[in-house]
Scaffold this active site. Structure first.
Site, short mmCIF file in Angstrom:
data_model
loop_
_atom_site.label_atom_id
_atom_site.label_comp_id
_atom_site.label_asym_id
_atom_site.label_seq_id
_atom_site.Cartn_x
_atom_site.Cartn_y
_atom_site.Cartn_z
N SER A 335 38.51 39.76 43.48
CA SER A 335 37.88 41.04 43.18
C SER A 335 38.52 42.10 44.06
O SER A 335 38.66 41.92 45.27
CB SER A 335 36.38 40.96 43.44
OG SER A 335 35.73 42.13 43.01
N GLU A 336 38.87 43.25 43.46
CA GLU A 336 39.68 44.24 44.16
C GLU A 336 39.00 44.87 45.36
O GLU A 336 39.64 45.51 46.19
CB GLU A 336 40.10 45.34 43.18
CG GLU A 336 38.95 46.16 42.65
CD GLU A 336 39.32 46.94 41.40
OE1 GLU A 336 38.87 48.09 41.28
OE2 GLU A 336 40.04 46.40 40.54
N ASN A 337 37.67 44.71 45.48
CA ASN A 337 36.97 45.27 46.64
C ASN A 337 37.05 44.36 47.86
O ASN A 337 36.42 44.63 48.88
CB ASN A 337 35.51 45.59 46.30
CG ASN A 337 34.74 44.39 45.79
OD1 ASN A 337 35.23 43.64 44.96
ND2 ASN A 337 33.53 44.21 46.26
#
Length: 415
Positions: A335-337
């Site tokens: 997940s990019e976060n």
């Protein structure tokens, strides 16, 4: 040596004054713990550039934002991934018209943000999320600019993206074209780094030297923002004595942190509370035509998964693809976060507001998961370490070009 020569050439009274000033500055640097958020932001003046950590509402410095709102500093340039929501987070400053310009990657669910921008009350510089993370990281590392392939062939390269509208709806300020260069046969655009006068960040724990420990995906943009400011103010949930945090457990060393406050209270609002549902919950219910189409796309996308792949899934239909992983195939979801090894949605009552995915939904970790900053996350993506990325788009050309639209004067969501 030069400093010693200068001291030798000055009078004794001047040397005393200089040494006293040096001693005071050291004392000030060692006393990093402030009594309140209001005291910590007291010298943030009008026209300051503020870097603010957080991803959505996860990991935002709630107390520092509230204190800055009370102080009333105006004409601020704020750099953050997004601008909170109406009436919460950075949305509070926006609602009070304290922000003159917003540098962000996502407008999202903040209706007031979109309204102010489209009506010419707010300057907005939309920046791809990974580029924003790297701008902050590079700014903190003393790198004035860098090349990236992201944005080639778009408004980013050619310029012309509206930054500010006038009262009559005409564009008053637009983005400028960026220089380009070719490396190994691929075109790149030049992006300038970002620095700030102040950074407002949120961590879980600090010691009195300012060493910080973050919790879960609340880390996100906080570390790169902290490194890129002249003065970094961290709010934390717990302050401990020096030495109580193991040196190997420190996520951000205190050299990057100038002030620390313990937050008085935290709401930790969850944007999208998403819980695990019983497998037979929707059994027997007819599916809408839209659901059928979405599942068909997701099932086809899932056929691209191969055993052992590291996969990045965009929000929306791409996330659905994880429900149709072929039998016998195991993949790692990124997940990019800042999460690698994303687990299922949590059970009711077990949700953690500090643990979300890129769609702001509550999730869980699995054995072997890893959590890191937004800048590290995009280094994984842009560095080619992910095996497959599945993205959503409004249109896709036969060559694989993606189009997500900014409808001028009508809608602006993200970049």
């Amino acid at each position: 040596a030069n400093m010693l020569c200068r001291l030798a050439s000055t009078s004794s009274s001047q040397r005393y004054a200089q040494s006293r000033l040096f001693s005071q500055s050291l004392t000030m640097r060692h006393n990093k713990v402030f009594n309140s958020a209001e005291e910590a932001v007291a010298d943030i003046s009008d026209n300051s550039q503020i870097l603010v950590g957080g991803f959505g509402l996860c990991g935002i410095p709630e107390n520092l934002i509230t204190a800055l709102s009370k102080k009333g500093s105006k004409n601020l340039t704020v750099v953050s991934n997004n601008c909170g929501v109406d009436g919460f987070g950075l949305g509070v400053l926006l609602g009070k018209k304290q922000i003159k310009k917003m540098v962000a990657s996502y407008v999202g669910e903040n209706a007031e943000f979109e309204r102010q921008y489209l009506q010419g009350e707010l300057e907005v510089e939309l920046t791809p999320q990974g580029t924003l993370a790297e701008k902050l990281r590079a700014g903190g590392a003393g790198i004035p600019a860098f090349y990236t392939a992201t944005g080639v062939g778009t408004y980013i390269e050619h310029g012309g993206m509206p930054i500010k509208y006038g009262p009559d709806g005409k564009v008053e300020i637009e983005s400028k074209p960026r220089p380009t260069a070719v490396f190994d046969g691929r075109k790149y655009v030049l992006e300038e780094s970002i620095k700030g006068d102040f950074a407002l960040i949120k961590a879980h724990k600090a010691d009195k030297k300012g060493n910080l420990v973050f919790h879960s995906t609340a880390r996100n943009f906080n570390p790169p923002a902290a490194t890129a400011a002249k003065i970094t103010i961290a709010e934390v949930e717990e302050i401990v004595e020096d030495g109580e945090i193991d040196a190997d457990a420190i996520h951000l060393p205190g050299i990057f942190v100038d002030r620390v406050i313990k937050g008085a209270s935290y709401e930790k609002r969850i944007e999208k509370l998403t819980l695990r549902q019983p497998e037979n919950k929707d059994e027997g219910k007819p599916k809408s035509e839209g659901q059928i189409k979405r599942e068909r796309i997701a099932k086809r996308a899932a056929k691209e998964f191969k055993d052992g792949m590291y996969c990045n899934l965009g929000i929306g239909i791409p996330t659905l693809a994880s429900n149709f992983i072929p039998e016998g195939i195991k993949i790692e979801l990124q997940s990019e976060n800042g999460l690698l090894g994303m687990g299922p949605y949590p059970e009711a009552g077990k949700q953690d507001p500090d643990l979300i995915n890129a769609g702001k939904e509550t999730v869980t970790t699995i054995p072997g998961s890893a959590i890191f900053s937004s800048s590290d996350s995009f280094a994984i993506i842009r560095g080619g370490h992910v095996d497959i990325t599945i993205l959503g788009a409004m249109q896709v050309s036969q060559f694989g070009d993606l189009a997500n639209f900014m409808i001028l004067l009508l809608a602006a969501k993200s970049l």
